[in-house]
Design an enzyme around this catalytic site. Structure first.
Site, PDB file in Angstrom:
ATOM      1  N   PRO A   1       0.829  -1.217   0.000  1.00 14.71           N
ATOM      2  CA  PRO A   1       0.000   0.000   0.000  1.00 14.71           C
ATOM      3  C   PRO A   1       0.859   1.261   0.000  1.00 14.71           C
ATOM      4  O   PRO A   1       1.810   1.360   0.770  1.00 14.71           O
ATOM      5  CB  PRO A   1      -0.778  -0.102   1.310  1.00 14.71           C
ATOM      6  CG  PRO A   1      -0.651  -1.515   1.752  1.00 14.71           C
ATOM      7  CD  PRO A   1       0.636  -2.020   1.201  1.00 14.71           C
ATOM      8  N   GLU A   2       0.564   2.161  -0.894  1.00 17.05           N
ATOM      9  CA  GLU A   2       1.170   3.485  -0.857  1.00 17.05           C
ATOM     10  C   GLU A   2       0.061   4.470  -0.503  1.00 17.05           C
ATOM     11  O   GLU A   2      -1.042   4.064  -0.138  1.00 17.05           O
ATOM     12  CB  GLU A   2       1.844   3.807  -2.201  1.00 17.05           C
ATOM     13  CG  GLU A   2       2.999   2.845  -2.502  1.00 17.05           C
ATOM     14  CD  GLU A   2       3.891   3.322  -3.642  1.00 17.05           C
ATOM     15  OE1 GLU A   2       4.028   4.539  -3.820  1.00 17.05           O
ATOM     16  OE2 GLU A   2       4.442   2.472  -4.349  1.00 17.05           O
TER      17      GLU A   2
ATOM     18  N   LYS B   1       1.366   7.357   4.593  1.00 21.01           N
ATOM     19  CA  LYS B   1       0.809   6.011   4.683  1.00 21.01           C
ATOM     20  C   LYS B   1       0.277   5.720   6.081  1.00 21.01           C
ATOM     21  O   LYS B   1      -0.141   4.599   6.376  1.00 21.01           O
ATOM     22  CB  LYS B   1       1.891   4.990   4.308  1.00 21.01           C
ATOM     23  CG  LYS B   1       2.334   5.132   2.848  1.00 21.01           C
ATOM     24  CD  LYS B   1       3.441   4.159   2.506  1.00 21.01           C
ATOM     25  CE  LYS B   1       4.717   4.886   2.146  1.00 21.01           C
ATOM     26  NZ  LYS B   1       5.819   4.007   1.747  1.00 21.01           N
TER      27      LYS B   1
ATOM     28  N   ASN C   1       7.717   3.219  -3.519  1.00 17.06           N
ATOM     29  CA  ASN C   1       8.614   2.914  -4.636  1.00 17.06           C
ATOM     30  C   ASN C   1       7.968   3.090  -6.006  1.00 17.06           C
ATOM     31  O   ASN C   1       8.563   3.674  -6.908  1.00 17.06           O
ATOM     32  CB  ASN C   1       9.142   1.491  -4.467  1.00 17.06           C
ATOM     33  CG  ASN C   1      10.406   1.269  -5.268  1.00 17.06           C
ATOM     34  OD1 ASN C   1      11.255   2.157  -5.338  1.00 17.06           O
ATOM     35  ND2 ASN C   1      10.528   0.104  -5.885  1.00 17.06           N
TER      36      ASN C   1
END
Ligand SMILES: [Zn+2]
Length: 290
Positions: A2-3, A59, A187
């Site tokens: 999860p971002e 996040k 990322n």
């Protein structure tokens, strides 16, 4: 993983479906997910309260809670919910209708097993909220410390962005990933943002020109807007499908290049993002054999 967009998706679900419902039971028996709290501690802190707001920075996500008694002044503790590597929030309505939000149901999309619900709030109306997390890397914690996080990537102002991005000599991708500077870019989003801005990921931030920083800022905003839109997600970016051996740039057709920047697997366009070599950069032939 999860971002920001996936966490925002879970936050919206809680905000839409779980607020204002009285908590009558709490399953906090998973001492790993609920560490450092002991079993019963979360139950004691939350039973009788309602979630009153769902918040997010980067996040990190947390819910504010109501007093136990209506009209009492002191609110309850904040309930921190971290989705870990692949966690999802599941909320059911009083009549059993199930809604989910959070990380996309990728390889963990098997039918939900009850034992993968790591933490559950049961509401007086018969519905419930659960952290569904097969890999058990999520966390539930009261009053989470978010002071170490920088401003949220979706809310950072252009002036803040410029100041936070350009200090020092670190690679620009590593800076984007530094949650203490700007919170929420992981990322995949970082590769997408740098590709949209046509910037080499290993460029030292000290070498960014004013126009580079402005382009990066615009790319951050457009990438986040697309990723948090309906049906979005960090994986829906334009260059994400090309992050593979043999991938070509969806804009110019040049070969994608791979290396390690900021300790993370990184892909960039060999033509439009040519620049300082990344540590561990693979030759295109080598990348093709992987
Ligand atoms: Zn290109």
């Amino acid at each position: 993983m999860p971002e920001l967009p996936e966490v925002e998706n879970a936050r919206r679900l809680i905000a839409d479906q779980a607020l204002g419902r009285r908590i009558v039971a709490v399953d906090d028996a998973d001492t790993f997910v609920c560490r450092p709290h002991s079993p019963g501690e979360l139950r004691g802190a939350l039973t009788g309260r309602m979630l009153t707001a769902a918040r997010r920075r980067g996040k990190a996500m947390w819910c504010e809670t109501s007093p136990v008694l209506d009209g009492a002044s002191a609110p309850g503790p904040d309930l921190g919910i971290h989705l870990g590597m692949s966690g999802r929030i599941v909320v059911t309505s009083p009549d059993g209708w199930v809604a989910e939000g959070g990380d996309r149901p990728g390889r963990d999309a098997q039918p939900r097993k009850a034992e993968w619900d790591r933490f559950t709030l049961e509401f007086a109306d018969g519905g419930w909220l659960a952290l569904f997390d097969k890999r058990r890397l999520g966390r539930i914690v009261l009053n989470p410390d978010i002071d170490a996080l920088g401003p949220d990537a979706a809310e950072v102002t252009p002036a803040q962005f410029r100041a936070l991005i350009t200090k020092g000599t670190i690679a620009v991708k590593a800076r984007l990933l530094d949650q203490s500077k700007i919170a929420g870019v992981g990322n995949l989003l970082a590769d997408e943002i740098l590709w949209q801005a046509k910037l080499p990921p290993a460029t030292p931030v000290s070498r960014l020109r004013r126009q580079d920083v402005d382009r990066l800022d615009r790319a951050l905003r457009s990438v986040l807007a697309a990723a948090t839109a309906e049906g979005g997600g960090a994986h829906t970016g334009d260059v994400i499908a090309a992050r593979r051996p043999g991938g070509t740039c969806p804009r110019c057709g040049a070969e994608m290049r791979h290396g390690t920047v900021g300790g993370r697997s990184t892909w960039w366009c060999s033509r439009e993002q040519a620049g300082p070599a990344a540590a561990g950069e693979l030759l295109p032939e080598a990348a093709g054999r992987r």
